[in-house]
Design a protein around this motif. Structure first.
Motif, PDB file in Angstrom:
ATOM      1  N   ALA A 137      75.217   5.952  65.886  1.00 14.40           N
ATOM      2  CA  ALA A 137      74.187   5.674  66.884  1.00 14.40           C
ATOM      3  C   ALA A 137      72.848   6.165  66.355  1.00 14.40           C
ATOM      4  N   TRP A 138      71.758   5.579  66.899  1.00 13.88           N
ATOM      5  CA  TRP A 138      70.405   5.952  66.503  1.00 13.88           C
ATOM      6  C   TRP A 138      69.688   6.593  67.679  1.00 13.88           C
ATOM      7  N   GLN A 139      68.877   7.596  67.390  1.00 13.28           N
ATOM      8  CA  GLN A 139      67.903   8.131  68.339  1.00 13.28           C
ATOM      9  C   GLN A 139      66.560   8.186  67.628  1.00 13.28           C
ATOM     10  N   TRP A 140      65.642   7.336  68.070  1.00 17.39           N
ATOM     11  CA  TRP A 140      64.325   7.256  67.461  1.00 17.39           C
ATOM     12  C   TRP A 140      63.327   7.925  68.407  1.00 17.39           C
ATOM     13  N   GLN A 141      62.793   9.060  67.991  1.00 21.50           N
ATOM     14  CA  GLN A 141      61.823   9.785  68.786  1.00 21.50           C
ATOM     15  C   GLN A 141      60.427   9.335  68.369  1.00 21.50           C
ATOM     16  N   ARG A 142      59.865   8.434  69.188  1.00 23.97           N
ATOM     17  CA  ARG A 142      58.555   7.852  68.888  1.00 23.97           C
ATOM     18  C   ARG A 142      57.559   8.276  69.967  1.00 23.97           C
ATOM     19  N   GLY A 143      56.723   9.256  69.647  1.00 21.99           N
ATOM     20  CA  GLY A 143      55.722   9.702  70.605  1.00 21.99           C
ATOM     21  C   GLY A 143      56.376  10.216  71.880  1.00 21.99           C
ATOM     22  N   GLU A 144      56.001   9.625  73.012  1.00 19.47           N
ATOM     23  CA  GLU A 144      56.534  10.030  74.307  1.00 19.47           C
ATOM     24  C   GLU A 144      57.758   9.214  74.710  1.00 19.47           C
ATOM     25  N   MET A 145      58.305   8.448  73.792  1.00 20.37           N
ATOM     26  CA  MET A 145      59.438   7.584  74.109  1.00 20.37           C
ATOM     27  C   MET A 145      60.598   7.857  73.154  1.00 20.37           C
ATOM     28  N   ASP A 146      61.799   7.884  73.697  1.00 17.24           N
ATOM     29  CA  ASP A 146      63.028   7.978  72.908  1.00 17.24           C
ATOM     30  C   ASP A 146      63.741   6.634  72.965  1.00 17.24           C
ATOM     31  N   LEU A 147      64.087   6.112  71.805  1.00 17.79           N
ATOM     32  CA  LEU A 147      64.830   4.858  71.726  1.00 17.79           C
ATOM     33  C   LEU A 147      66.244   5.173  71.239  1.00 17.79           C
ATOM     34  N   PHE A 148      67.235   4.763  72.019  1.00 17.67           N
ATOM     35  CA  PHE A 148      68.632   4.983  71.662  1.00 17.67           C
ATOM     36  C   PHE A 148      69.288   3.628  71.389  1.00 17.67           C
ATOM     37  N   GLN A 149      70.119   3.584  70.373  1.00 15.04           N
ATOM     38  CA  GLN A 149      70.886   2.387  70.059  1.00 15.04           C
ATOM     39  C   GLN A 149      72.272   2.812  69.570  1.00 15.04           C
ATOM     40  N   GLY A 150      73.305   2.248  70.162  1.00 16.20           N
ATOM     41  CA  GLY A 150      74.671   2.585  69.780  1.00 16.20           C
ATOM     42  C   GLY A 150      75.648   1.636  70.425  1.00 16.20           C
ATOM     43  N   ARG A 151      76.926   1.933  70.250  1.00 17.19           N
ATOM     44  CA  ARG A 151      77.980   1.092  70.835  1.00 17.19           C
ATOM     45  C   ARG A 151      78.758   1.911  71.852  1.00 17.19           C
ATOM     46  N   ASP A 152      79.124   1.244  72.957  1.00 17.77           N
ATOM     47  CA  ASP A 152      79.923   1.914  73.972  1.00 17.77           C
ATOM     48  C   ASP A 152      81.404   1.810  73.607  1.00 17.77           C
ATOM     49  N   PRO A 153      82.305   2.416  74.374  1.00 17.13           N
ATOM     50  CA  PRO A 153      83.734   2.380  74.013  1.00 17.13           C
ATOM     51  C   PRO A 153      84.317   0.983  73.892  1.00 17.13           C
ATOM     52  N   THR A 154      83.695  -0.029  74.522  1.00 11.85           N
ATOM     53  CA  THR A 154      84.210  -1.406  74.423  1.00 11.85           C
ATOM     54  C   THR A 154      83.716  -2.124  73.179  1.00 11.85           C
ATOM     55  N   GLY A 155      82.821  -1.490  72.412  1.00  8.68           N
ATOM     56  CA  GLY A 155      82.290  -2.125  71.209  1.00  8.68           C
ATOM     57  C   GLY A 155      80.979  -2.846  71.432  1.00  8.68           C
ATOM     58  N   ARG A 156      80.475  -2.893  72.680  1.00 10.10           N
ATOM     59  CA  ARG A 156      79.205  -3.550  72.949  1.00 10.10           C
ATOM     60  C   ARG A 156      78.040  -2.666  72.488  1.00 10.10           C
ATOM     61  N   THR A 157      77.034  -3.310  71.910  1.00  9.51           N
ATOM     62  CA  THR A 157      75.834  -2.594  71.495  1.00  9.51           C
ATOM     63  C   THR A 157      74.962  -2.332  72.713  1.00  9.51           C
ATOM     64  N   ARG A 158      74.425  -1.116  72.786  1.00  4.05           N
ATOM     65  CA  ARG A 158      73.567  -0.730  73.896  1.00  4.05           C
ATOM     66  C   ARG A 158      72.191  -0.311  73.385  1.00  4.05           C
ATOM     67  N   TRP A 159      71.140  -0.710  74.116  1.00  2.00           N
ATOM     68  CA  TRP A 159      69.776  -0.276  73.849  1.00  2.00           C
ATOM     69  C   TRP A 159      69.275   0.522  75.048  1.00  2.00           C
ATOM     70  N   LEU A 160      68.513   1.556  74.789  1.00  4.58           N
ATOM     71  CA  LEU A 160      67.949   2.341  75.880  1.00  4.58           C
ATOM     72  C   LEU A 160      66.623   2.934  75.429  1.00  4.58           C
ATOM     73  N   ARG A 191      60.253  10.611  77.222  1.00  2.00           N
ATOM     74  CA  ARG A 191      60.667  11.978  76.893  1.00  2.00           C
ATOM     75  C   ARG A 191      60.239  12.978  77.962  1.00  2.00           C
ATOM     76  N   GLN A 192      59.158  12.669  78.707  1.00  2.00           N
ATOM     77  CA  GLN A 192      58.703  13.612  79.720  1.00  2.00           C
ATOM     78  C   GLN A 192      59.528  13.559  80.993  1.00  2.00           C
ATOM     79  N   ALA A 193      60.445  12.597  81.112  1.00  2.00           N
ATOM     80  CA  ALA A 193      61.278  12.497  82.311  1.00  2.00           C
ATOM     81  C   ALA A 193      62.191  13.724  82.404  1.00  2.00           C
ATOM     82  N   THR A 194      62.272  14.299  83.597  1.00  2.00           N
ATOM     83  CA  THR A 194      63.121  15.480  83.785  1.00  2.00           C
ATOM     84  C   THR A 194      64.597  15.124  83.724  1.00  2.00           C
ATOM     85  N   PHE A 195      64.942  13.927  84.177  1.00  2.00           N
ATOM     86  CA  PHE A 195      66.339  13.499  84.134  1.00  2.00           C
ATOM     87  C   PHE A 195      66.638  12.863  82.790  1.00  2.00           C
TER      88      PHE A 195
END
Length: 357
Positions: A143-166, A170-174
């Motif tokens: 999986a990837w975690q790209w920390q770009r400025g105030e934004m985090d970009l995540f890319q990986g696969r879930d247990p079913t094999g599907r690719t996920r983008w998020l 970064r300033q979000a408390t949750f």
């Protein structure tokens, strides 16, 4: 000549431009970042230009899609998943996987605004990619975690094999639950990744070719080319007229069925509703045929009973029988056809709801 042009194009650097409050740009040569900046890119760069849609403006989907579904029909798969209308977004295909179509979506209005800015800078945008596509292809359990400025970009696969983008601020408390993306997490920081994907075969939102270098032609070749262009223009005109007539005829047919609609997306929704209603009607008729056959068989075996009244209102089948002895097995008849039944034993009446359970 075609192969030589392709080789030159493959050797050309790429200029990536990314919209934002402050636009960013990156010059890439031989797959490696060599120069970057913000605002308008420098003039005079002999590079192919790609518009990079920021991750927070991308929506990623992997949905079951029927074979043969046309590209312009992809947004119809998302009518229940998007806040925007289907005709207000643009989709880019990322390939098929196990009968599912994987693609990303961006607002058509935002895309037009970004392309207009590029045109003002004199940039001919050849390709358009999502920011997540810049990261190299994932391996199994990575999986990837790209920390770009105030934004985090995540890319990986879930247990079913599907690719996920998020894309997550970064300033979000949750912090989101990253179940399935926690295997082998590769972290990158900065405005651009140091290691980039292979751009040559990267699927994009569109592709615009540059004008190729002119080729010297003989007089006969120029005349032949002119004749071919004239023939192509004539054929194109005839084809265009036929397509326009066909489109008008199709529009008239749709309006006759659905009435005047505000947009093609709403017309498509109205057609789907009508098709659904027609299919439901056919199912009710099939259940009615089955119940009629069951009742006819039962009456033939019980001559002491006869039908006094019958009525069908399109959804319910109402019956009234008279006779002596055990009444018909109403519940069994209804269950056999996937219907529901209400029985009044006093008046020997039964009402079948053909909508089903």
């Amino acid at each position: 000549m075609k192969r030589e042009w392709w080789r030159r194009a493959a050797r050309q650097p790429w200029l990536l431009v990314r919209p934002g409050e402050a636009w960013g740009w990156l010059l890439v040569e031989h797959g490696l970042p060599v120069r970057e900046g913000t605002g308008a890119p420098p003039t005079g760069l002999d590079a192919r230009v790609a518009l990079v849609v920021p991750g927070e403006h991308c929506s990623h989907f992997q949905l079951t899609a029927p074979p043969g579904l046309k590209r312009e029909e992809w947004p119809l798969l998302l009518e229940d998943r998007l806040a925007q209308a289907c005709d207000e977004v643009v989709c880019a295909g990322l390939g098929r996987q196990a009968g599912e179509l994987r693609f990303w979506v961006v607002s058509q209005q935002a895309l037009a605004r970004w392309r207009e800015q590029c045109a003002q800078w004199g940039l001919l945008v050849e390709r358009c990619w999502a920011e997540f596509q810049l990261l190299p292809e994932l391996g199994q359990g990575e999986a990837w975690q790209w920390q770009r400025g105030e934004m985090d970009l995540f890319q990986g696969r879930d247990p079913t094999g599907r690719t996920r983008w998020l894309a997550w601020p970064r300033q979000a408390t949750f912090r989101p639950a990253l179940t399935g993306l926690q295997g082998s997490l590769h972290r990158v920081q900065g405005r651009w990744p140091e290691t980039l994907a292979n751009f040559e075969n990267l699927p994009g939102l569109f592709e615009t070719r540059r004008a190729r270098a002119s080729i010297r032609l003989s007089l006969a070749q120029r005349r032949l080319m002119a004749a071919c262009l004239l023939l192509a223009a004539t054929w194109g005109s005839v084809w265009g007229i036929q397509q326009w007539r066909q489109a008008q005829l199709y529009r008239e047919q749709v309006v006759a069925v659905t009435g005047v609609q505000a947009s093609p997306g709403q017309a498509a929704q109205a057609l789907r509703r009508l098709r659904g209603a027609q299919q439901e009607h056919q199912v009710r008729l099939q259940r009615l045929d089955g119940l009629q056959a069951q009742l006819q068989d039962w009456l033939s075996e019980h001559p002491g009973w006869q039908l006094r009244a019958v009525r069908f209102d399109g959804q319910r089948w109402h019956l009234e029988l008279e006779g002596d002895g055990e009444a018909p097995p109403w519940q069994a008849m209804a269950a056999a056809q996937g219907a529901q039944v209400t029985v009044d034993m006093t008046s020997r009446q039964a009402s079948f709801d053909l909508e089903g359970a």
